[in-house]
Design an enzyme around this catalytic site. Sequence first.
Site, mmCIF file in Angstrom:
data_model
loop_
_atom_site.group_PDB
_atom_site.id
_atom_site.type_symbol
_atom_site.label_atom_id
_atom_site.label_comp_id
_atom_site.label_asym_id
_atom_site.label_seq_id
_atom_site.Cartn_x
_atom_site.Cartn_y
_atom_site.Cartn_z
ATOM 1 N N TYR A 142 3.631 -11.964 -2.000
ATOM 2 C CA TYR A 142 4.498 -10.509 -2.354
ATOM 3 C C TYR A 142 5.865 -10.570 -1.807
ATOM 4 O O TYR A 142 6.123 -11.098 -0.574
ATOM 5 C CB TYR A 142 3.828 -9.371 -1.947
ATOM 6 C CG TYR A 142 4.475 -7.859 -2.025
ATOM 7 C CD1 TYR A 142 4.458 -7.530 -3.682
ATOM 8 C CD2 TYR A 142 5.187 -7.291 -1.307
ATOM 9 C CE1 TYR A 142 5.029 -6.474 -3.836
ATOM 10 C CE2 TYR A 142 5.745 -6.066 -1.734
ATOM 11 C CZ TYR A 142 5.921 -5.662 -2.866
ATOM 12 O OH TYR A 142 6.487 -4.552 -3.172
ATOM 13 N N ASP A 237 10.800 -16.382 2.742
ATOM 14 C CA ASP A 237 10.636 -14.728 2.504
ATOM 15 C C ASP A 237 10.013 -14.695 4.076
ATOM 16 O O ASP A 237 9.035 -14.396 4.072
ATOM 17 C CB ASP A 237 9.899 -14.192 1.503
ATOM 18 C CG ASP A 237 9.832 -12.721 1.600
ATOM 19 O OD1 ASP A 237 10.456 -12.214 2.650
ATOM 20 O OD2 ASP A 237 9.390 -12.251 0.702
ATOM 21 N N LYS A 265 11.747 -5.505 8.170
ATOM 22 C CA LYS A 265 10.791 -5.030 8.861
ATOM 23 C C LYS A 265 11.214 -4.922 10.447
ATOM 24 O O LYS A 265 12.201 -4.212 10.863
ATOM 25 C CB LYS A 265 9.474 -5.598 8.816
ATOM 26 C CG LYS A 265 8.796 -5.417 7.466
ATOM 27 C CD LYS A 265 7.364 -6.081 7.321
ATOM 28 C CE LYS A 265 6.761 -6.256 5.805
ATOM 29 N NZ LYS A 265 6.269 -4.764 5.306
HETATM 30 N N1 PMP Z 1 8.558 -9.766 1.262
HETATM 31 C C1 PMP Z 1 7.523 -9.845 1.961
HETATM 32 C C2 PMP Z 1 7.006 -11.089 2.587
HETATM 33 C C3 PMP Z 1 7.007 -8.545 2.362
HETATM 34 O O1 PMP Z 1 5.704 -8.465 3.286
HETATM 35 C C4 PMP Z 1 7.537 -7.266 2.073
HETATM 36 C C5 PMP Z 1 6.989 -5.891 2.193
HETATM 37 N N2 PMP Z 1 5.637 -6.078 2.502
HETATM 38 C C6 PMP Z 1 8.589 -7.444 1.075
HETATM 39 C C7 PMP Z 1 9.123 -8.685 1.013
HETATM 40 C C8 PMP Z 1 9.144 -6.224 0.583
HETATM 41 O O2 PMP Z 1 9.781 -5.443 1.519
HETATM 42 P P1 PMP Z 1 10.102 -3.952 1.542
HETATM 43 O O3 PMP Z 1 8.908 -3.096 1.166
HETATM 44 O O4 PMP Z 1 10.764 -3.572 2.456
HETATM 45 O O5 PMP Z 1 10.888 -3.558 -0.040
#
Ligand code: PMP
Length: 425
Positions: A142, A237, A265
């Site tokens: 994701y 990511d 995060k």
């Molecule tokens: N990339 C990864 C690996 C994630 O785990 C997440 C959210 N859990 C996101 C992108 C998206 O981040 P956000 O919820 O702050 O938009």
Amino acid sequence: MQHSRKLFERALAVIPGGVNSPVRAFGAVGGQPPFIAEAHGARLRDVDGTDYIDYVCSWGAVILGHAAPTVVQAVQAAAARGLSYGAPTGAEVELAETLCRLVPGMAQVRLVNSGTEATMSAIRLARAATGRKLLVKFAGCYHGHADSLLVNAGSGALTFGVPSSPGVPPELAALTLSAPYNDLAAVEALFAQRGADIAAVIVEPVAGNMGCVLPQPGFLQGLRRACDAHGALLIFDEVMTGFRVALGGAQARFGVTADLVTLGKVIGGGLPVGAYGGRADLMAQMAPAGPVYQAGTLSGNPLATAAGLATLALVQQPGFYERLEATAAALTAGLQAAADAAGVPFSTVHVGGMFGFFLRDTAPRDLAEAQQADVARFGRLFRALLGEGLNFAPSAFEAGFVTAAHDAATIEATIARARRAFAAA
Ligand code: PMP
């Protein structure tokens, strides 16, 4: 649950599904989410006064524990000086300098407001820089909810059965190719067929959105080689893994440097933040230095940068990640022993301050294996754990997180409660 129940009823009337992010819903496990009143250290308290030891920790954003005093003080002090200026500040520079110093290969960085913005911007830059259209992602990973990345996605999209969302035009989705996680041969086959059109490979270097799935030895190195051989960019990511699996993130931990890295995060300490950065020649293409456009009214927000700086100050203390990893190791070993005692098939993984557990004998290596999870049994176990005051993610397809506030007594209490929960589930 009385007050939570009433709030949830009101929420259902005015918010789709009653929640502002699908992963908070209990659709996959049954029951209703407790509404949170406050949180301190490793503990959440809901609006009915029930306490929980927390292993969601704002989905990994909180790494020092809830309401960490130095972070709260930094945010309060920043708030007193104004909430947002829409003009540059010293704290933004300091946060960018800190990120460039600590994250391998990060020559420049742009702050945004969420992980989604970070990945969306990184893929735009990758497409612009290479003049190519195709992306390669991995099934079950994701990367936020931007159109191009909601294809075979993990997290809530997986939990609720919509890995490729309606509303994403098929023409756009067709530009995102996907491969099984840990399957280098599949990636090489995609490059063999369409290598000249592939702009980038984007990967969670430790997958945390189909449960927690570790990269097999050589997988990340193989992606680096394949991208280099075909002139594609490698995007890590690290929204979840950044400052979570090691001070330098997964790049440092696994010894592979990406061209672009996305963060979120932890670097906001619990406030809305994201970032993307990497090679100088690439970042120089972003507006206003270059032609690739990306902007944000609240980007580099003074409260978020204050929380981020206060958080990053503490994670740099010697031994921080060793202690965090020891905590995750003690937790997963204790959960394993509790499951073994109850005769429940079980496996765990942990890396830095993130972990996963699975109702199967071996930890999954990809989405197909992760999807063999006994979802009904997971639901029973989840409810039993919650009933014991243990807050884990309400889905078999999410990672868990520990913080610096999860001390030995907290882990011990968790394991004692988990033993009862396993026996009941
Ligand atoms: N990339 C990864 C690996 C994630 O785990 C997440 C959210 N859990 C996101 C992108 C998206 O981040 P956000 O919820 O702050 O938009």
